[in-house]
Design a protein around this motif. Structure first.
Motif, PDB file in Angstrom:
ATOM      1  N   UNK A  43      -1.168 -16.316   5.987  1.00  0.00           N
ATOM      2  CA  UNK A  43      -1.621 -15.170   5.212  1.00  0.00           C
ATOM      3  C   UNK A  43      -0.970 -13.876   5.673  1.00  0.00           C
ATOM      4  N   UNK A  44      -0.830 -13.712   6.978  1.00  0.00           N
ATOM      5  CA  UNK A  44      -0.169 -12.513   7.498  1.00  0.00           C
ATOM      6  C   UNK A  44       1.284 -12.436   7.099  1.00  0.00           C
ATOM      7  N   UNK A  45       1.974 -13.556   7.151  1.00  0.00           N
ATOM      8  CA  UNK A  45       3.388 -13.580   6.764  1.00  0.00           C
ATOM      9  C   UNK A  45       3.531 -13.322   5.270  1.00  0.00           C
ATOM     10  N   UNK A  46       2.696 -13.958   4.456  1.00  0.00           N
ATOM     11  CA  UNK A  46       2.772 -13.748   3.016  1.00  0.00           C
ATOM     12  C   UNK A  46       2.408 -12.314   2.635  1.00  0.00           C
ATOM     13  N   UNK A  47       1.490 -11.692   3.366  1.00  0.00           N
ATOM     14  CA  UNK A  47       1.099 -10.326   3.088  1.00  0.00           C
ATOM     15  C   UNK A  47       2.270  -9.362   3.322  1.00  0.00           C
ATOM     16  N   UNK A  48       3.174  -9.707   4.248  1.00  0.00           N
ATOM     17  CA  UNK A  48       4.308  -8.835   4.554  1.00  0.00           C
ATOM     18  C   UNK A  48       5.448  -8.951   3.536  1.00  0.00           C
ATOM     19  N   UNK A  52       6.214  -9.479  -5.872  1.00  0.00           N
ATOM     20  CA  UNK A  52       7.112 -10.072  -6.844  1.00  0.00           C
ATOM     21  C   UNK A  52       8.108 -11.051  -6.249  1.00  0.00           C
ATOM     22  N   UNK A  53       7.905 -11.454  -5.003  1.00  0.00           N
ATOM     23  CA  UNK A  53       8.838 -12.372  -4.352  1.00  0.00           C
ATOM     24  C   UNK A  53       8.851 -13.729  -5.032  1.00  0.00           C
ATOM     25  N   UNK A  54       7.692 -14.197  -5.461  1.00  0.00           N
ATOM     26  CA  UNK A  54       7.605 -15.538  -6.048  1.00  0.00           C
ATOM     27  C   UNK A  54       7.532 -15.530  -7.565  1.00  0.00           C
TER      28      UNK A  54
END
Length: 55
Positions: A43-48, A52-54
């Protein structure tokens, strides 16, 4: 700020899972704590990631 907190919590939980393992705790407890740590870290990595990355 939330990403840093999630990564820190993930690290603490993964360290706790390692400690539980070395103390001989039951496998379900280790798996639950490790899974929560991995989820917090992910979650921390995805929050950074930028918005619109995916998409």
């Amino acid at each position: 700020m939330l990403a840093v907190v999630l990564c820190a919590v993930g690290g603490v939980l993964l360290g706790g899972a390692w400690s539980l393992r070395s103390q001989g705790a039951g496998r379900p407890a280790i798996v639950v704590v490790a899974l929560l740590g991995v989820l917090a870290l992910a979650g921390g990595v995805l929050w950074m990631l930028p918005h619109g990355t995916f998409s």
